[in-house]
Write an enzyme that holds these catalytic residues in place. Structure first.
Site, PDB file in Angstrom:
ATOM      1  N   ASP A  46       0.817  -1.212   0.000  1.00  0.00           N
ATOM      2  CA  ASP A  46       0.000   0.000   0.000  1.00  0.00           C
ATOM      3  C   ASP A  46       0.854   1.266   0.000  1.00  0.00           C
ATOM      4  O   ASP A  46       0.335   2.363   0.176  1.00  0.00           O
ATOM      5  CB  ASP A  46      -0.895   0.020   1.254  1.00  0.00           C
ATOM      6  CG  ASP A  46      -2.086  -0.900   1.075  1.00  0.00           C
ATOM      7  OD1 ASP A  46      -2.455  -1.165  -0.086  1.00  0.00           O
ATOM      8  OD2 ASP A  46      -2.622  -1.369   2.089  1.00  0.00           O
ATOM      9  N   HIS A  89      28.187  10.432 -10.661  1.00  0.00           N
ATOM     10  CA  HIS A  89      26.851  10.322 -10.066  1.00  0.00           C
ATOM     11  C   HIS A  89      26.839   9.318  -8.920  1.00  0.00           C
ATOM     12  O   HIS A  89      25.940   8.472  -8.822  1.00  0.00           O
ATOM     13  CB  HIS A  89      25.821   9.951 -11.141  1.00  0.00           C
ATOM     14  CG  HIS A  89      25.509  11.100 -12.055  1.00  0.00           C
ATOM     15  ND1 HIS A  89      24.792  10.978 -13.208  1.00  0.00           N
ATOM     16  CD2 HIS A  89      25.832  12.422 -11.973  1.00  0.00           C
ATOM     17  CE1 HIS A  89      24.682  12.171 -13.801  1.00  0.00           C
ATOM     18  NE2 HIS A  89      25.324  13.052 -13.067  1.00  0.00           N
ATOM     19  N   ASP A 101      27.376  17.153  -3.711  1.00  0.00           N
ATOM     20  CA  ASP A 101      26.554  17.773  -4.759  1.00  0.00           C
ATOM     21  C   ASP A 101      25.120  17.606  -4.301  1.00  0.00           C
ATOM     22  O   ASP A 101      24.562  16.508  -4.359  1.00  0.00           O
ATOM     23  CB  ASP A 101      26.812  17.059  -6.098  1.00  0.00           C
ATOM     24  CG  ASP A 101      26.052  17.702  -7.260  1.00  0.00           C
ATOM     25  OD1 ASP A 101      25.118  18.488  -7.022  1.00  0.00           O
ATOM     26  OD2 ASP A 101      26.410  17.388  -8.419  1.00  0.00           O
ATOM     27  N   ASP A 135      21.110  23.456  -7.313  1.00  0.00           N
ATOM     28  CA  ASP A 135      22.075  22.404  -7.685  1.00  0.00           C
ATOM     29  C   ASP A 135      23.468  22.944  -7.361  1.00  0.00           C
ATOM     30  O   ASP A 135      24.026  23.716  -8.145  1.00  0.00           O
ATOM     31  CB  ASP A 135      21.906  22.100  -9.186  1.00  0.00           C
ATOM     32  CG  ASP A 135      22.809  20.971  -9.665  1.00  0.00           C
ATOM     33  OD1 ASP A 135      23.477  20.335  -8.832  1.00  0.00           O
ATOM     34  OD2 ASP A 135      22.845  20.745 -10.886  1.00  0.00           O
ATOM     35  N   HIS A 144      32.710  16.231 -18.461  1.00  0.00           N
ATOM     36  CA  HIS A 144      31.315  16.668 -18.619  1.00  0.00           C
ATOM     37  C   HIS A 144      31.258  18.120 -19.080  1.00  0.00           C
ATOM     38  O   HIS A 144      32.276  18.782 -19.215  1.00  0.00           O
ATOM     39  CB  HIS A 144      30.523  16.447 -17.323  1.00  0.00           C
ATOM     40  CG  HIS A 144      31.098  17.100 -16.096  1.00  0.00           C
ATOM     41  ND1 HIS A 144      30.959  18.433 -15.831  1.00  0.00           N
ATOM     42  CD2 HIS A 144      31.816  16.585 -15.056  1.00  0.00           C
ATOM     43  CE1 HIS A 144      31.541  18.720 -14.672  1.00  0.00           C
ATOM     44  NE2 HIS A 144      32.089  17.614 -14.183  1.00  0.00           N
ATOM     45  N   HIS A 155      24.170  23.317 -17.132  1.00  0.00           N
ATOM     46  CA  HIS A 155      22.868  23.053 -17.757  1.00  0.00           C
ATOM     47  C   HIS A 155      21.878  24.085 -17.249  1.00  0.00           C
ATOM     48  O   HIS A 155      22.125  24.769 -16.261  1.00  0.00           O
ATOM     49  CB  HIS A 155      22.397  21.637 -17.377  1.00  0.00           C
ATOM     50  CG  HIS A 155      22.537  21.340 -15.905  1.00  0.00           C
ATOM     51  ND1 HIS A 155      21.572  21.674 -14.989  1.00  0.00           N
ATOM     52  CD2 HIS A 155      23.561  20.809 -15.180  1.00  0.00           C
ATOM     53  CE1 HIS A 155      21.987  21.330 -13.777  1.00  0.00           C
ATOM     54  NE2 HIS A 155      23.198  20.817 -13.853  1.00  0.00           N
ATOM     55  N   HIS A 167      17.899  19.416 -14.402  1.00  0.00           N
ATOM     56  CA  HIS A 167      18.369  19.623 -15.775  1.00  0.00           C
ATOM     57  C   HIS A 167      17.137  20.152 -16.492  1.00  0.00           C
ATOM     58  O   HIS A 167      16.291  19.386 -16.950  1.00  0.00           O
ATOM     59  CB  HIS A 167      18.890  18.336 -16.402  1.00  0.00           C
ATOM     60  CG  HIS A 167      20.206  17.915 -15.792  1.00  0.00           C
ATOM     61  ND1 HIS A 167      20.968  16.888 -16.276  1.00  0.00           N
ATOM     62  CD2 HIS A 167      20.901  18.399 -14.744  1.00  0.00           C
ATOM     63  CE1 HIS A 167      22.068  16.757 -15.546  1.00  0.00           C
ATOM     64  NE2 HIS A 167      22.044  17.660 -14.603  1.00  0.00           N
ATOM     65  N   GLU A 178      29.749  24.452 -13.423  1.00  0.00           N
ATOM     66  CA  GLU A 178      30.210  23.371 -12.566  1.00  0.00           C
ATOM     67  C   GLU A 178      31.421  22.595 -13.092  1.00  0.00           C
ATOM     68  O   GLU A 178      31.340  21.391 -13.344  1.00  0.00           O
ATOM     69  CB  GLU A 178      29.068  22.391 -12.294  1.00  0.00           C
ATOM     70  CG  GLU A 178      28.290  21.921 -13.535  1.00  0.00           C
ATOM     71  CD  GLU A 178      27.228  20.873 -13.174  1.00  0.00           C
ATOM     72  OE1 GLU A 178      27.599  19.871 -12.549  1.00  0.00           O
ATOM     73  OE2 GLU A 178      26.060  21.077 -13.514  1.00  0.00           O
ATOM     74  N   TYR A 187      38.738  15.236 -11.905  1.00  0.00           N
ATOM     75  CA  TYR A 187      38.576  13.958 -11.208  1.00  0.00           C
ATOM     76  C   TYR A 187      39.763  13.081 -11.600  1.00  0.00           C
ATOM     77  O   TYR A 187      39.887  12.699 -12.766  1.00  0.00           O
ATOM     78  CB  TYR A 187      37.265  13.286 -11.621  1.00  0.00           C
ATOM     79  CG  TYR A 187      36.098  14.264 -11.632  1.00  0.00           C
ATOM     80  CD1 TYR A 187      35.359  14.512 -10.472  1.00  0.00           C
ATOM     81  CD2 TYR A 187      35.761  14.962 -12.805  1.00  0.00           C
ATOM     82  CE1 TYR A 187      34.308  15.421 -10.487  1.00  0.00           C
ATOM     83  CE2 TYR A 187      34.709  15.872 -12.825  1.00  0.00           C
ATOM     84  CZ  TYR A 187      33.989  16.103 -11.669  1.00  0.00           C
ATOM     85  OH  TYR A 187      32.951  17.003 -11.687  1.00  0.00           O
ATOM     86  N   ARG A 214      34.739  19.145  -7.640  1.00  0.00           N
ATOM     87  CA  ARG A 214      33.799  19.883  -8.493  1.00  0.00           C
ATOM     88  C   ARG A 214      33.304  21.062  -7.673  1.00  0.00           C
ATOM     89  O   ARG A 214      33.115  20.947  -6.456  1.00  0.00           O
ATOM     90  CB  ARG A 214      32.622  18.995  -8.940  1.00  0.00           C
ATOM     91  CG  ARG A 214      31.574  19.755  -9.748  1.00  0.00           C
ATOM     92  CD  ARG A 214      30.603  18.861 -10.548  1.00  0.00           C
ATOM     93  NE  ARG A 214      29.720  18.055  -9.728  1.00  0.00           N
ATOM     94  CZ  ARG A 214      29.849  16.759  -9.538  1.00  0.00           C
ATOM     95  NH1 ARG A 214      30.844  16.095 -10.117  1.00  0.00           N
ATOM     96  NH2 ARG A 214      29.007  16.089  -8.780  1.00  0.00           N
ATOM     97  N   GLU A 242      30.216  23.928  -8.017  1.00  0.00           N
ATOM     98  CA  GLU A 242      29.036  24.216  -8.833  1.00  0.00           C
ATOM     99  C   GLU A 242      28.181  25.298  -8.191  1.00  0.00           C
ATOM    100  O   GLU A 242      27.827  25.214  -7.022  1.00  0.00           O
ATOM    101  CB  GLU A 242      28.198  22.931  -8.979  1.00  0.00           C
ATOM    102  CG  GLU A 242      26.876  23.147  -9.682  1.00  0.00           C
ATOM    103  CD  GLU A 242      26.125  21.837  -9.953  1.00  0.00           C
ATOM    104  OE1 GLU A 242      26.281  20.880  -9.168  1.00  0.00           O
ATOM    105  OE2 GLU A 242      25.390  21.789 -10.952  1.00  0.00           O
TER     106      GLU A 242
END
Ligand code: GLY
Ligand code: MN
Ligand code: MN
Length: 436
Positions: free
Chosen positions: A37, A241, A258, A269, A348, A352, A359, A382, A386, A404, A406
């Site tokens: 449920d 990610h 992030d 973001d 990257h 965006h 995004h 951003e 790495y 990073r 951002e």
């Protein structure tokens, strides 16, 4: 808060764009059952919300310019005491008209019966085909039902046009009330990043830091993050990610966070990277300051009239030169840029659009040309570096440094306004905050 009059204004603007022989159909986001449920938390589909402010499931909005019985039609759930006891109050058809400004409202169950009549005489249906497969079938059924009646003089729509063409261009330019909400989302998120820096200690687990972030979001009225928060320490900072967030944070690690709140449907973001123990090592500092230099220059490039990829060009040049200066890349700047030698370290884009979605909607190219920035757009800047341990030819003192930075940047008439500016980002400011 976005006022109901603003939603009405958006619908009017959209109607002007599509012309009087078009019709817009939007389906609410479907509910998702988790198990038994239990449902996943409901979140309205962004296009639907942008035009209606209506946040219930099982709804369809139709916008039909110059329709005599009313231009804004909402199909929604009927009021039902038994359901309302379990799941909460519904607007019903009366609420659809009174609260949400619908000209006409029908029970959701009447959709298939009413749709052909509403579509009659419209040349084009503006609709996001392929997003909700179940609802696609409703549209197709309505169209074929109409085609079957062509001989009796019924005019069926000739085609379906992707709604993105018109609606997403509107979403790209934010109104002042949207900007106010985005500023608030960014302010809450900034406090969450500050809290993460203040609470971080070696020996903690990544999820404990995530909990501090979520705590700050939620106590400020942002119940959910705009996307799953990333808290990556050490080598995990090099996974773009990474959302497992379940490893112990070690002394000497960098921590990449992030995380952005969703506030009244609008996203922030933000990424910050900081040393677990409050002090950057020499290598961490070198990479950090390089990324920061590129990020500041990237933000500086944001102003009206500048083509969107310029931000990336500025960043790539600084990062590549920096990697040469640190001895990580070898060769001449222009040649290394031309062969994208930076790519193993920075794989990257510079950012965006940001808005109702992290995004966000809106094209990056128009008529084959990169879009130029305009006041009212919000974008992220951003850059990152790495250095995974498996990149060949890199001395191990650089290994597992992932950085990073951002920020969320509003394009203004004069240049830009950094909505997320409350979070410290210089080495000095971060160390001061963490060692206080
Ligand atoms: N948090 C996702 C992104 O930065 O694009
Ligand atoms: Mn982003
Ligand atoms: Mn991000």
């Amino acid at each position: 808060m976005v006022k109901m009059t603003e939603y009405a204004k958006r619908r009017k603007q959209l109607m002007q764009k599509i012309g009087s022989n078009g019709v817009v159909i939007l389906a609410a986001a479907p509910t998702a059952r988790r198990n038994g449920d239990a449902d996943y938390a409901y979140r309205q589909q962004s296009d639907f919300y942008y035009l209606t402010g209506f946040d219930e499931p099982e709804a369809v909005a139709v916008i039909a310019p110059k329709r005599k019985q009313g231009e804004f039609i909402l199909f929604n759930r009927v009021r039902d005491r038994a359901h309302e006891i379990w799941d909460g109050i519904r607007a019903g058809q009366e609420g659809a008209c009174k609260t949400y400004g619908a000209d006409q409202a029908f029970p959701f169950a009447d959709l298939e019966k009413e749709l052909p009549g509403i579509l009659e005489g419209r040349a084009t249906i503006h609709y996001a085909l392929g997003v909700d497969k179940k609802f696609d079938k409703v549209i197709v059924r309505a169209m074929s039902k109409m085609r079957g009646k062509i001989r009796s003089g019924l005019q069926a729509p000739l085609g379906i046009v992707d709604i993105a063409d018109t609606l997403h261009e509107m979403r790209l330019i934010k109104s002042s009330s949207e900007i106010a909400l985005m500023r608030k989302a960014a302010e809450i998120s900034a406090q969450a990043h500050i809290r993460a820096m203040q609470f971080c200690k070696p020996g903690m687990n990544e999820y404990q830091l995530e909990a501090e972030i979520q705590h700050e979001f939620q106590r400020n009225g942002a119940r959910t993050p705009a996307y799953t928060s990333i808290v990556g320490s050490g080598a995990n900072a090099c996974i773009l990610h990474y959302i497992s967030n379940n490893q112990p944070i070690k002394n000497g690690d960098l921590v990449l966070v992030d995380a952005g709140a969703e506030y009244q449907y609008y996203a922030a973001d933000i990424t910050r990277t900081f040393p677990a123990n409050g002090r950057f090592s020499a290598e961490q500092k070198a990479i950090y300051e390089l990324v920061l230099k590129s990020q500041i220059a990237g933000i500086k490039a944001v102003r009206p009239g500048v083509a969107w990829p310029t931000v990336q060009t500025v960043i790539v040049k600084i990062l590549t030169q920096g990697l040469i200066d640190l001895g990580i890349l070898k060769g001449r700047l222009n040649e290394l840029i031309a062969k994208e030698a930076y790519f193993p370290f920075y794989m990257h884009k510079s950012g965006h659009w940001l808005g109702l979605d992290v995004h966000d909607a809106g094209r990056y190219k128009v008529d084959g040309k990169w879009r130029k920035l305009q006041p009212g757009m919000v974008l992220t800047v951003e850059p990152g570096i790495y250095i995974s341990a498996d990149i060949p030819g890199v001395h191990k003192r650089w290994h597992n440094i992932g950085v990073r930075i951002e920020d969320d940047v509003l394009v203004t008439a004069k240049g830009s306004d950094v909505l997320s500016c409350d979070v410290p980002k210089t080495v000095t400011d971060i160390e001061a905050l963490m060692t206080k």
